[in-house]
Design a protein around this motif. Structure first.
Motif, mmCIF file in Angstrom:
data_model
loop_
_atom_site.group_PDB
_atom_site.id
_atom_site.type_symbol
_atom_site.label_atom_id
_atom_site.label_comp_id
_atom_site.label_asym_id
_atom_site.label_seq_id
_atom_site.Cartn_x
_atom_site.Cartn_y
_atom_site.Cartn_z
ATOM 1 N N SER B 66 0.869 -1.176 0.000
ATOM 2 C CA SER B 66 0.000 0.000 0.000
ATOM 3 C C SER B 66 0.903 1.221 0.000
ATOM 4 C CB SER B 66 -0.884 -0.003 1.259
ATOM 5 O OG SER B 66 -0.043 0.145 2.397
ATOM 6 N N SER B 67 0.304 2.385 0.035
ATOM 7 C CA SER B 67 1.124 3.596 0.039
ATOM 8 C C SER B 67 1.906 3.693 1.351
ATOM 9 C CB SER B 67 0.246 4.829 -0.141
ATOM 10 O OG SER B 67 -0.713 4.870 0.905
ATOM 11 N N TRP B 70 5.118 0.068 0.956
ATOM 12 C CA TRP B 70 5.169 -0.134 -0.497
ATOM 13 C C TRP B 70 5.227 -1.593 -0.895
ATOM 14 C CZ3 TRP B 70 9.187 4.163 -2.160
ATOM 15 C CH2 TRP B 70 8.598 5.414 -1.914
#
Lengths: 696, 289, 322, 528
Positions: B66-67, B70
């Protein structure tokens, strides 16, 4: 016979060939035109990098991916090869044209029997049955004078000698009866005696078959012996073309003149002749001068030479590409020295101190016994490279050592230097016995004996600058500080005719001749008493050799050092040496002062060496047969006279059983090892002279 | 004086300009770029990694990329991106250090043994033959059995495994160089052993050595990762990529990313180093032609 | 040729002997008391002493070594400490497994690699060559445990998930299983090993072909007017493949004993895993046996490589006695 | 009370459980049973409705067996094999009652000093010879012979004599009464061998439900149904193949790809990864097994109570349970008396909240203001390496810098490093009663007092708990013991783990037990 009116077998017109190097195209052959008639041998003379091999490969259309024919025509029997597709070329190869290459060893498939290699030509290009093809192969080998061809067909290439390999290649090339034969330095790597027989063979075969032949070589003498016409190639340009006698009698181009006059001829001596060296270095890719390509090295160049010289066509089929050929014609000629030049000769030889004396020196390399030999308790064998050698070198004198490859001349030098252990005998330097091992010799001894090696490419450490290379001997052998040593470097460079700025160059930035000069400078830096030169010019181009020989001579005149000069080339040794020793199979067979050596009688081996030199004239009352067979293995040396197995003047059983005595005569410095007495031999032999085609 | 101070840098420049030619070959350029990139990441890793190598978050375990993470998180809630990043330093240090040490030892032994020859040479080469008769990995495992698993052991193992190989390569070059004229000339000049070995012979060995070093280096990465994977090399919680693959293999269906990213990192790095080695080989081989 | 072979054989024996010394010393250095390991945690001192006496551990090391070597060459490989069974059949069975995997791997990889290498070499600089070169360089970069795991995911789990026929993820095979029965289990490990070898052999073959194409004799053959395929098959390949053949033989040694990682990933009962097991258990006799069998196998592979090389290379075959 | 020195864990889980079912019944959850849609669970008893045909071969993935002689077995796989090749004299049923196995009946006489067993009729060893009382006598004499130094010698040291009092009758005479004697007779090692067996390690001559047809060390062992088994219609399987896996990943891979049918004992991560796998049924049961993190308290740095407290304060047990066990099992309270011992377990003494600052402060006071560097040793099995890694991270915040050293079990236990090192992790198997742990692990003179804990009050309480027949007094002692361990015990028990298994849904009748090795395949069979 050759008829100039008939259509030429090969007609090359305005051929330009280029090579790609690091993305750029460089022209290696520029606007070359020449014709060869059927049955004619055309010689193409050039030094390394002149583009002669490129031309050959271009004619064969075998340039590889990075080569390209830019323009021009190559007509073979009227067909322009340049226009043909690769597949069509493949049909011509082996049928219409064939190559006899330079290096026979690598040109044969090492993993295939030579018979098969010849037979497959018949099988695949002439659709012959295997059996028939084999039969033809044997026949072909017989035709190139290979003894016992049936056995040889079953051999692998490495089992044959270089001469035999070359014969196999000749057989292969001629098997399809091509109309054009290209010979690329076919004898360059062979010994002089072998070369002579191969040349004879080639000439008779080509004559028989009326093949057109393009003979490529750097050796003018070979051209003189083999060819009807010749062209001289320089930097990819054909600078001169003429019939052979014309070319040698009246060379028009300054380069041709230089080539002819830079090499000592048999009988020339430094006391009477000064070699005319071509200064400078041959142009390299990407560094071709504008205008006349020879301009930077030409002694008679002027402003006009900055423009492209036209090809002047003269009568008698001569062509020359020079603005000033008329001038050069008058300037040519070698510089003969005034008689008083050689002051060394004024001193009587016997008054000179012996600097180095070898007594009974033998060098044997022991062989490891095979298991079978150990089991059978066979004695240990050894390569007897040098056997019982007695030699002296006098102070300030030059001793020349001549022999074919494998004669032990290098081993002798290396034993003297201390890099090879001798098996027996003593080596004395100024009366003091030298230890065998280099590590046991004192620095002063090391200083006294220095050496120049054969291969300039390996002589210099590519990772040190010339300056660093030259400092070292002064620092180690003379014990100078770095500063002192550095200060001397420019002098050393000057002494070998190199500019002082070369001190900063790396060896890779030097040409072969320049490297050899640096090597000489290094060897003479610590002022040795004895300089040992092992074939110092054999790896160099003809035009460069002269300057190195001149340099050695000059240094000797200046320092008064002695020289042990080793070469396979009689003319070169004869030029430089005061005394010449001929060795065969590690044994001394003849020794004489230079002047006496070239007078008969000769040891039969010396005679063979001399008469094998291309173009030599033999005023012989009974022409000796050429040498038979190959040089025997130094492991199983023949008993009796070491030369008996090949001697053309064999007396009889005595030669095989009894070691021959030394023969000598009052009034001559010559001694030779033979059963045939002086007068008898003299009666059989005539004096041998180098080729000299009289001028005008 | 002035003429000589110019010489040394020109030599250095020459070597560098040789290396610069790596960029003339596209594959080698790619390989070198990858290597330099990984090297940069390894050096910068500690500053740019968003999390610690062993920083755990039990509420954030097994999260997909995810942001925030990573490359996702592993079964212990550690940030895979940070671990891969920090692992670069670890693997480059170990394989690079081991390779360099082995190259140093191998070069010294190869030079001496090849130049001096004789019974010493014979003895050393027989010993190395015997060492090389054991597959490298088996030798490594045996040695780790003795030394115990740790980063230092891995380093020692690399030296023992690779020194014979390097020494043999160096020796073979020495054998061909020592017969050249300039070495003989140096002996005739009474040069010391040290000068002959290091100034006369060594420079000619360097091109081959550079290629060999690169090749050993790529095998070294392989070896360090493989030992990590077998669990006998560096110890947890080290972010060794091989160890990460081993750990993540248990949870491959839950956290496939924790396996694929380190596996990919090893692959890319080794491919890069291989391409670089290949480029070096080309450069130095064309130079000899 | 006979002398050459005997010399190589002598060389091999010497190497094996030296290596056996190394193995013996290395295993002596392993931490842990052998008898403590055999008898377990709560064995008494009395039992330990008896055990040491039994195993001859009181003797000086050189004596122990000679005894061990004598026993070993006499076929008495002793009992494994950890499995309490005879080592010989155990090792032989694993050796057989390893041989199977090695043979299959070579059957797959050699034709493929040589084919690709020759193709690339003959088309130097062209697209095919670049594709093969880049492909092989990339494959070389993949560690066995990565390719192995990926292959399992792909050919075992994914195929199964889609209901397709799949290959086993775990390659443990029945001891009595014949080659055919064990074949499905062998495929994935063999492919993994192939990927390692493929690039290696292909690159070597390619450079061999390139090297030979530069040789003058190829020009001679071309200029004889031989068809190109004859030049390639009769002239280039026999010489170009010589180094490849050596490497294949040496790879065989690696395949037999160096597949620790692959055997671990696939749980394949080969020699490599047996050695890891033995090291883990500090099972000295087993460790020594496996290591020595490995060395002998490796050395034999080298010997075969040398002999095959000599057999195919007349330059060596016909220089005996010189 | 005597110490039950019958637990050996040289290679596998260090200490294995015995009399598991005693407590299992108390907690009310009788293992975890695979639902058997075709046949009701209730039917799965020895007296089940007879089935005429055996079907199915169950392929089980287990760790390789090292010991085959029942006297030396300890690991799950070793016990599993032995349990199916041999028979126990008496067995324990899921309701913790001692049930007949080879002994069909017994009498206790002479105030509990004499036990007389009647053996089943028609029992044959695999070699065809009949079972006699003499075999039983020989078996137990061997196990208790002090000269042989077998692991069970101490367990059976209370036996004065064993006699064959009939063809099928055996009499045990004890020195002192022992209410747990029947349980002791069901010890893992107490499998009945043929009298005078010399090579139990290589010959599998038992009376059990399966015969060994081939054994290939490190690879597999193949069992086929014993058609002459003395209980008719059992076993229901045609055979069992136990495939050896060193690596549980590979075992689970094999289960996934259908190469094995049953995997027992695996890491939590692997277990959870199997949850959604089609065709696989997963089972888990709580146990009293735990990982013990212990600090040697007889030398620096553990000899300072503040250091021990600092370790405890720096530990987040809930996070550990979530990370290492993914929430399976139960949080521990630093004492081996787990929540499954409902009558003894107490939460009265609070476990201090994690307080990194306080921990740091304590360390500083103890002379480690810059923090403490220490090596944490752990065997390479189960979740222990993960536990070590998590502890390293948690403790780092309090200034305890740990270097993790993962060691093969063979080294860690085999070379007694587990008793030697300063800081280590030890796996302890599930036990039916807590007294065992206190006796062998924490008492000052305990044989495996790995933490070198020596506390007179603790020892006194332990003796009280182990000897008293008064349940209230016993419970109180245990409660106090828990308090002492929380306050000053050099041990951290972060969790109690669960036992896992996963089986192909083609099989039915599988029942998982806390000690996987005692799992009984006699009732398992292939679904129609």
């Amino acid at each position: 016979m050759i008829n100039e009116k008939t259509a030429p077998a090969l007609n090359i017109k305005d051929l330009c060939v280029a090579y790609q190097q690091e993305g750029e195209w460089w022209e290696a052959v520029h606007e070359v035109s020449l014709q060869i008639q059927p049955g004619e041998i055309y010689g193409l003379v050039g030094e390394s990098g002149s583009g002669k091999t490129t031309l050959a490969l271009a004619v064969l259309r075998y340039l590889g991916k990075n080569g390209m024919i830019r323009q021009g025509k190559i007509e073979l029997s009227g067909v322009d090869l340049v226009q043909l597709q690769p597949a069509e070329m493949r049909k011509l190869w082996g049928h219409q044209m064939a190559l006899i290459p330079q290096n026979p060893q690598s040109s044969l498939n090492p993993a295939m029997r030579v018979g098969d290699q010849i037979a497959e030509v018949y099988r695949h290009t002439q659709d012959m049955e295997t059996g028939e093809a084999r039969h033809k192969a044997v026949e072909m080998l017989r035709e190139v004078n290979i003894p016992d061809p049936g056995r040889v067909t079953l051999s692998y290439p490495h089992q044959l000698s270089g001469g035999m390999q070359q014969r196999v290649l000749i057989a292969m090339a001629l098997s399809s009866n091509p109309s054009l034969l290209i010979l690329d330095e076919p004898t360059t790597n062979l010994d002089v005696t072998t070369q002579a027989t191969i040349l004879d063979l080639l000439r008779s075969l080509i004559e028989q078959r009326q093949t057109a032949a393009l003979y490529i070589t750097h050796n003018l003498a070979v051209v003189a012996q083999m060819c009807r016409r010749a062209g001289v190639l320089y930097a990819g340009r054909l600078v001169e073309e003429a019939f052979i006698n014309e070319l040698f009698a009246r060379p028009l181009h300054p380069y041709t003149q230089g080539l002819l006059e830079s090499m000592p001829r048999l009988g020339d001596h430094k006391d009477s002749v000064r070699l005319r060296a071509i200064e400078g270095r041959a142009p390299v890719f990407g560094d071709i001068p504008s205008g006349c390509v020879f301009r930077p090295r030409c002694p008679i160049a002027n402003e006009i030479c900055e423009t492209n010289p036209p090809l002047s066509v003269l009568p008698e089929g001569r062509k020359v590409r020079c603005h000033r050929w008329e001038v050069s014609l008058n300037e040519a000629g070698r510089s003969h020295l005034p008689d008083g030049r050689s002051d060394r000769n004024t001193t009587e030889k016997h008054q000179l101190q012996p600097l180095l004396s070898l007594e009974g020196v033998s060098v044997h390399y022991p062989l490891k016994r095979s298991l079978r030999e150990v089991v059978r308790r066979e004695p240990k064998r050894a390569v007897r490279a040098v056997e019982g050698m007695d030699l002296k070198i006098l102070s300030g004198q030059t001793l020349g050592l001549v022999g074919e490859s494998g004669s032990g001349k290098s081993t002798l030098a290396r034993a003297t230097l201390g890099v090879v252990d001798k098996t027996a005998g003593t080596i004395e330097l100024l009366g003091i016995q030298l230890p065998d091992k280099l590590s046991r010799r004192t620095l002063d001894t090391l200083r006294k004996v220095q050496s120049v090696f054969q291969n300039p490419e390996e002589a210099l450490n590519p990772y040190l600058t010339v300056g660093e290379i030259l400092q070292r001997p002064m620092m180690t052998l003379l014990g100078w500080s770095r500063q002192e040593a550095i200060g001397r470097v420019p002098d050393l460079l000057r002494a070998v005719r190199l500019p002082a700025m070369y001190a900063e160059r790396l060896p890779t930035q030097l040409s072969g001749g320049e490297k050899q000069r640096v090597a000489i400078a290094r060897a003479s830096a610590a002022k040795p008493n004895l300089l040992i030169c092992d074939e110092p010019v054999s790896a160099l181009d003809v035009s460069v050799q002269a300057s190195i020989l001149n340099l050695l001579e000059d240094l000797q005149a200046e320092h008064g050092n002695s020289l042990l000069f080793i070469s396979h080339d009689m003319a070169v040794v004869g030029f430089l040496a005061d005394t010449i020793a001929v060795i065969y199979l590690g044994e001394l067979v003849e020794i004489a002062e230079t002047g006496d050596l070239f007078k008969s009688p000769y040891h039969p081996y010396t005679e063979a060496l001399l008469s094998a030199i291309p173009g030599t004239k033999v005023e012989s009352r009974r022409v000796a047969a050429p040498l038979v067979g190959e040089i025997p293995s130094p492991i199983e040396k023949p008993g009796g006279c070491p030369f008996h197995s090949r001697c053309p003047r064999l007396v009889g059983e005595i030669c095989k059983r009894q070691p021959p005595p030394w023969q000598s005569q009052q009034g001559s410095s010559k001694r030779y090892l033979c059963h045939i007495p002086w007068e008898e031999l003299q009666a059989q032999q005539g004096d041998i002279q180098g080729f000299e085609i009289s001028r005008g | 004086m002035a003429t000589h101070t110019g010489a040394a840098p020109s030599r250095g420049r020459r070597f560098v300009s040789q290396l610069r030619r790596l960029y003339a070959v596209p594959t080698a350029a790619f390989g070198t770029t990858v290597f330099v990139l990984f090297l940069a990441l390894a050096l910068l890793g500690p500053w740019i990694a968003p999390y610690g190598a062993n920083q755990q978050d039990y509420q954030g375990a097994r999260m997909a990329p995810s942001s925030l993470h990573w490359f996702g998180t592993d079964h212990l809630g550690r940030d895979v991106f940070s671990r891969v990043l920090l692992g670069a330093g670890e693997i480059l240090w170990l394989s690079g250090g081991g390779t360099l040490l082995a190259v140093l030892c191998g070069t010294a032994i190869g030079l001496l043994s090849g130049y001096l020859g004789g019974w010493l040479d014979e003895l050393i080469m027989r010993l190395f033959d015997s060492l090389l008769a054991l597959p490298a990995l088996l030798l490594a495992l045996l040695m780790l059995g003795i030394l115990g698993a740790s980063a230092w052991s891995v380093l020692i193992v690399m030296v023992v495994v690779y020194t014979p190989i390097v020494a043999r390569v160096v020796r073979s070059v020495v054998l061909s160089v020592k017969t050249r004229g300039f070495v003989e000339a140096a002996r005739l000049q009474g040069e010391s052993l040290g000068w002959i070995l290091f100034r006369e012979i060594l420079p000619s060995v360097l091109p081959t050595l550079a290629v060999e070093t690169a090749v050993r280096f790529s095998y070294g990465i392989f070896l360090v990762a493989s030992l990590g994977f077998l669990g006998v090399g560096v110890q947890p919680p080290s972010p060794n990529w091989g160890l990460m693959v081993k750990e993540a293999r248990q949870t491959i269906s839950q956290t496939p990313w924790a396996l694929y990213y380190p596996a990919g990192a090893i692959s890319i790095l080794v491919i890069g180093v291989n391409l670089m080695a290949d480029g070096l080989k080309r450069i130095f081989q064309t130079r000899h032609d | 040729m006979l002398g050459y072979s005997l010399r190589r054989l002598g060389f091999l024996l010497l190497t094996v002997l030296l290596t056996s010394v190394i193995i013996f010393s290395v295993t002596q250095w392993l931490p842990g008391d052998v008898c403590r390991i055999i008898l377990g945690r709560e064995a008494g001192e009395k039992a330990l002493d008896a055990c040491r006496q039994d195993l001859g551990l009181e003797a000086p090391l050189p004596v122990q070594y000679l005894r061990w070597l004598a026993d070993f060459s006499g076929g008495d490989w002793g009992q494994s400490f950890s499995t309490r069974t005879d080592i010989f059949p155990l090792v032989m069975q694993r050796l057989l497994n390893s041989l199977r995997l090695a043979v299959l791997t070579l059957l797959i990889s050699v034709p493929l690699a040589v084919g690709l290498g020759v193709l690339a070499g003959l088309n130097e600089g062209k697209l095919v060559d670049n594709l093969i070169s880049i492909g092989s360089l990339s494959v070389v970069g993949l560690p066995e445990f990565v390719t192995g795991i990926l292959l399992i995911q792909l050919f075992s789990f994914e195929l199964r998930r889609w209901g397709l026929p799949s290959l086993p993820a775990n390659s443990s095979i029945r001891p009595e299983a014949g080659f055919v029965e064990s074949l499905p289990s062998l495929i994935l490990p063999a492919i993994t090993a192939t990927l390692v070898l493929l690039a290696y052999i292909a690159r070597l073959t390619r450079s061999g072909v390139l090297e030979e194409m530069k040789q003058s004799y190829v020009r001679t053959a071309d200029l004889k007017g031989l068809p190109r395929h004859i030049v390639v098959v009769r002239h280039i390949l026999p010489n170009a493949l010589l180094p490849t053949i050596t490497v294949i033989a040496i790879s065989f040694g690696w395949l037999i004993s160096g597949l620790v990682v692959i055997e671990n990933v696939f749980n394949y009962p080969g020699l490599g895993r047996l050695l890891v097991f033995a090291i883990d258990r500090r099972d000295l006799p087993l460790m020594q046996a496996v290591a020595l069998v490995t060395v002998v196998g490796f050395a034999l592979a080298n010997l075969v490589a040398d002999l095959v090389y000599a057999l195919l290379n007349p330059r060596i075959r016909y220089t005996e006695g010189n | 009370m005597k110490v039950n020195l019958h637990i050996i864990g040289r290679n596998k889980i260090a200490l294995v459980i015995m009399l598991v079912l005693v407590f299992v019944s108390a907690c009310g959850r009788v293992g975890a049973t695979q639902p058997a849609p075709a046949a009701p669970t209730q039917g799965q008893s020895v007296s089940a409705e007879p089935r005429s045909e055996r079907n199915g071969i169950l392929r089980v993935a287990m760790q390789p067996i090292v010991q085959a002689d029942p006297a030396f077995i300890s690991s799950d796989s070793e016990v599993l094999v032995a349990n199916h090749v041999y028979d126990y004299l008496v067995d324990i049923d899921p309701a913790s009652k001692v049930i007949p196995r080879l002994a069909v009946d017994w009498q206790i006489e002479n105030d509990g000093l004499t036990y007389v067993f009647t053996l089943a009729e028609g029992v044959q060893f695999h070699d065809g010879s009949p079972l006699t009382a003499q075999d039983v006598v020989w078996t137990f004499n061997r196990l208790r012979d002090p000269e042989l130094e077998l692991p069970t010698a101490d367990l059976y040291s209370n036996i004065a004599d064993i006699q064959a009092t009939g063809e099928l009758e055996v009499t045990f005479i004890l020195n002192q009464p022992n209410p747990f004697f029947l349980y002791d007779l069901s010890d893992n090692h107490a499998l009945v061998l043929k009298a005078n067996t010399q090579d139990a390690a290589t010959k599998f001559n038992g009376t059990g439900p399966f015969k060994v047809t081939s054994y290939s060390p490190e690879d597999r062992i193949i069992l086929e149904a014993n058609k002459d088994y003395y209980i008719q219609d059992l076993p229901k399987l045609e055979g069992v193949e136990i495939l050896f896996f060193n690596d549980e990943n590979a075992a689970v891979d094999a289960l996934r790809s259908g190469q094995v049918d049953l995997v027992m004992r695996m890491s939590t991560a692997l277990f959870t990864s199997l949850q959604d796998e089609p065709g696989i049924y997963t089972l888990d049961i709580p146990t009293n097994g735990f990982d013990l993190v212990r600090l040697r308290s007889d030398r620096e740095p553990g000899d300072d109570p503040r250091v021990i407290q600092a370790f405890k304060l720096a530990t987040d047990r809930e996070a550990i349970l979530q990370l290492v066990q993914q929430g399976y099992g139960a949080v521990g309270r630093d004492s081996p008396i787990g929540p499954m011992y409902t009558q003894y377990y107490s939460e009265e003494t609070p476990i201090p909240e994690r307080d990194v600052q306080a921990a740091r402060q304590l360390l500083s006071e103890a002379g480690y203001p810059q923090g403490l560097d220490i090596v944490l040793h752990t065997p390479d099995t189960g979740g222990r390496p993960d536990l070590a890694v998590v502890l390293k991270e948690q403790w780092a915040e309090a200034g305890i810098n740990v270097e993790v050293s993962v060691e093969p079990e063979s080294v860690y236990y085999g070379e007694e490093r587990w008793l030697e090192v300063d800081l280590g992790i030890t796996g302890w198997g599930s036990r039916p009663y807590p007294q065992f742990y206190l006796d062998v692990m924490l008492k000052c003179e305990a044989v495996w007092n790995e933490s070198h804990f020596c506390d007179p009050e603790f020892d006194e309480l332990t003796t009280t708990a182990g000897t008293s027949l008064d349940e209230a007094q016993q419970a109180e002692a245990y409660q106090k013991i828990q308090q002492i361990l929380i306050e000053r015990g050099p041990v951290i028990i972060p969790y109690f783990f669960a036992q896992f298994a996963a089986i192909s849904d083609k099989f039915q009748g599988f029942e998982l037990k806390p000690f996987a090795g005692r799992t009984d395949f006699r009732l398992v069979n292939l679904q129609e």
